[in-house]
Design a protein around this motif. Sequence first.
Motif, PDB file in Angstrom:
ATOM      1  N   ASP A   3     -73.254   0.753  87.194  1.00 41.06           N
ATOM      2  CA  ASP A   3     -73.185   1.959  86.524  1.00 41.06           C
ATOM      3  C   ASP A   3     -74.762   2.777  86.970  1.00 41.06           C
ATOM      4  O   ASP A   3     -75.728   2.373  86.635  1.00 41.06           O
ATOM      5  N   ILE A   4     -74.615   3.572  88.039  1.00 43.08           N
ATOM      6  CA  ILE A   4     -75.731   4.226  88.710  1.00 43.08           C
ATOM      7  C   ILE A   4     -76.752   4.828  87.796  1.00 43.08           C
ATOM      8  O   ILE A   4     -77.698   5.218  87.964  1.00 43.08           O
ATOM      9  N   ASN A   5     -76.226   5.433  86.402  1.00 40.31           N
ATOM     10  CA  ASN A   5     -77.161   5.901  85.587  1.00 40.31           C
ATOM     11  C   ASN A   5     -78.157   5.204  84.679  1.00 40.31           C
ATOM     12  O   ASN A   5     -78.777   5.678  84.106  1.00 40.31           O
ATOM     13  N   LYS A   6     -77.767   3.688  85.032  1.00 45.99           N
ATOM     14  CA  LYS A   6     -78.630   2.822  84.216  1.00 45.99           C
ATOM     15  C   LYS A   6     -79.615   1.832  84.965  1.00 45.99           C
ATOM     16  O   LYS A   6     -80.044   0.978  84.526  1.00 45.99           O
ATOM     17  N   ARG A  62     -82.793   3.629  91.135  1.00 46.18           N
ATOM     18  CA  ARG A  62     -82.427   4.197  92.297  1.00 46.18           C
ATOM     19  C   ARG A  62     -82.643   3.109  93.599  1.00 46.18           C
ATOM     20  O   ARG A  62     -81.843   2.933  94.352  1.00 46.18           O
ATOM     21  N   GLU A  63     -83.862   2.800  93.664  1.00 45.34           N
ATOM     22  CA  GLU A  63     -84.310   1.688  94.527  1.00 45.34           C
ATOM     23  C   GLU A  63     -83.409   0.451  94.647  1.00 45.34           C
ATOM     24  O   GLU A  63     -82.965  -0.215  95.637  1.00 45.34           O
ATOM     25  N   GLU A  64     -83.003  -0.171  93.382  1.00 47.33           N
ATOM     26  CA  GLU A  64     -82.275  -1.152  93.281  1.00 47.33           C
ATOM     27  C   GLU A  64     -80.864  -0.902  93.807  1.00 47.33           C
ATOM     28  O   GLU A  64     -80.110  -1.637  94.188  1.00 47.33           O
ATOM     29  N   ILE A  65     -80.181   0.339  93.549  1.00 44.14           N
ATOM     30  CA  ILE A  65     -78.906   0.556  93.860  1.00 44.14           C
ATOM     31  C   ILE A  65     -78.932   0.736  95.496  1.00 44.14           C
ATOM     32  O   ILE A  65     -77.963   0.200  96.203  1.00 44.14           O
ATOM     33  N   MET A  66     -79.830   1.392  95.985  1.00 46.03           N
ATOM     34  CA  MET A  66     -79.970   1.448  97.534  1.00 46.03           C
ATOM     35  C   MET A  66     -79.891  -0.068  98.295  1.00 46.03           C
ATOM     36  O   MET A  66     -79.467  -0.282  99.265  1.00 46.03           O
ATOM     37  N   GLU A  90     -74.643  12.200  92.964  1.00 43.17           N
ATOM     38  CA  GLU A  90     -74.913  13.190  94.062  1.00 43.17           C
ATOM     39  C   GLU A  90     -76.371  12.663  94.684  1.00 43.17           C
ATOM     40  O   GLU A  90     -76.429  12.823  95.820  1.00 43.17           O
ATOM     41  N   ASP A  91     -77.365  12.609  93.787  1.00 42.20           N
ATOM     42  CA  ASP A  91     -78.628  12.061  94.404  1.00 42.20           C
ATOM     43  C   ASP A  91     -78.407  10.673  95.210  1.00 42.20           C
ATOM     44  O   ASP A  91     -79.206  10.572  96.285  1.00 42.20           O
ATOM     45  N   ILE A  92     -77.722   9.727  94.601  1.00 41.07           N
ATOM     46  CA  ILE A  92     -77.392   8.491  95.491  1.00 41.07           C
ATOM     47  C   ILE A  92     -76.741   8.971  96.878  1.00 41.07           C
ATOM     48  O   ILE A  92     -76.977   8.370  98.100  1.00 41.07           O
ATOM     49  N   LEU A  93     -75.679   9.924  96.789  1.00 40.92           N
ATOM     50  CA  LEU A  93     -74.953  10.065  97.899  1.00 40.92           C
ATOM     51  C   LEU A  93     -75.941  10.937  98.945  1.00 40.92           C
ATOM     52  O   LEU A  93     -75.819  10.770 100.228  1.00 40.92           O
ATOM     53  N   LYS A  94     -76.668  11.490  98.492  1.00 41.95           N
ATOM     54  CA  LYS A  94     -77.996  12.361  99.415  1.00 41.95           C
ATOM     55  C   LYS A  94     -78.568  11.474 100.044  1.00 41.95           C
ATOM     56  O   LYS A  94     -78.897  11.738 101.209  1.00 41.95           O
ATOM     57  N   ASP A  95     -79.072  10.260  99.445  1.00 46.19           N
ATOM     58  CA  ASP A  95     -79.844   9.319 100.098  1.00 46.19           C
ATOM     59  C   ASP A  95     -79.227   8.513 101.162  1.00 46.19           C
ATOM     60  O   ASP A  95     -79.984   7.669 101.634  1.00 46.19           O
ATOM     61  N   LEU A  96     -77.988   8.482 101.164  1.00 42.71           N
ATOM     62  CA  LEU A  96     -77.205   7.746 102.096  1.00 42.71           C
ATOM     63  C   LEU A  96     -77.609   7.926 103.448  1.00 42.71           C
ATOM     64  O   LEU A  96     -77.570   7.126 104.210  1.00 42.71           O
ATOM     65  N   HIS A  97     -78.035   9.040 103.900  1.00 36.60           N
ATOM     66  CA  HIS A  97     -78.557   9.586 105.065  1.00 36.60           C
ATOM     67  C   HIS A  97     -79.565   8.864 105.886  1.00 36.60           C
ATOM     68  O   HIS A  97     -79.979   8.718 106.837  1.00 36.60           O
TER      69      HIS A  97
END
Length: 410
Positions: A284-287, A290-294, A319-326
């Motif tokens: 769950d990306i809200n919990k 962000r660095e752990e998700i990446m 959306e924040d996660i998707l923006k960081d994919l680049h």
Amino acid sequence: MKENIILSKNIFWVGKVDDRDVPFHRLTLTKGTTYNSYLLMTEKPTVIDTVDLSFGREFVENLKNLIELDKIKYIVINHTEPDHSGALGSLAARAKNAVIVCTKLAVDELKEMYKLHNREFLIVGDGDTLDIGGKTLSFIETPYLHTAETMITYCVEDKILFPCDIFSTHVANYEYFNDMAKEDITADYIGYYKLIMHPHRRYVQNMLKEIKNLDIKIIAPSHGYILRDKVQSFIDIYDNMSKNTEESKKALVLYSTMTGSTKKIALLLKENFEEQNLTSEVIDINKIPREEIMKAITEADAIFFGSSTKYADMIGNMEDILKDLHTLNLEDKIGAAFGSYGWSGEAVEVVQDYLKATNIKLLNTSDVIKSTGMIDIEFPLRIRFSPKEDNLKSIERAAIYTADLLLSTI
């Protein structure tokens, strides 16, 4: 046809050699191909498969040189694609007493393709046999090799397998048999496997299990060379190339949910991935920071991004996660979008758009259809409200397709 091409007693090749540059599956076959059809001159004469639609009239005229067409009792169609069933309309019009033998799924296709609504069909399935007067045919259904309605036919007495597209080569030749070929056919044989069969390799493995106990002396496919020398070595090539890799592969499922429906989809994906021998993780990306998700994204081989739809948009931190994919190199990873929605489900499409802007190998329905011909696999995976019984198959098919890509050895 200038001479009788004999496979065994009373079994003849009656096909067509097409030595043009042949357009096929958006490619050009620069070596041409053959459309192999077989006539079994038994007490109940039987034709197994026909030729391409372009050569229907020529096929029927050649066949008349061997047999009176109204004496044909059975026409076996292993696969409905028109490079094999293409002359059925012409043949059926002249062989008025013939019964058409095929799988249940093939019946309606053949009726529509060749206006055969008033013809007699004999539906066969796994393990069924047919006495054709002096020879016995047995049948094995082989779905998705390479379309859903396909089957293979085995002549028990002569130990000949008629597998239609399976074990084929695209080479126009007048030697007919692999032991008469002017050069090694292995490269062409492997090339055909990769183009047509490998996208369906799990079904290749199923087929190999079915034929394992058959005594096969000759393989008479629908294209290219008839295999009568080192037959098992050609079967082994299919076996080796269709096996799963032994490397561990991981599928990551990221989601942002509003009422819990998208979470349910995520958990069902995880369950199905694990059934396919993939390591799987759901986040769950809200919990999670962000660095752990990446980091999890970089460690995964396939990543599914899911969001519920609220006011025509994604929710939470997706959306924040998707923006960081680049910032990541995703070229060796598979990606897909999914989500639950109530009305039109814009969020899933927005996720898909973000993924298109990366170098991830993005799954989409168009590519699935063009590479496999399968029409029951959908990407992005869109489910209205909470997943119900009729959605479970869609989730399962998406997971299986992804697993097959990840576990491929080639």
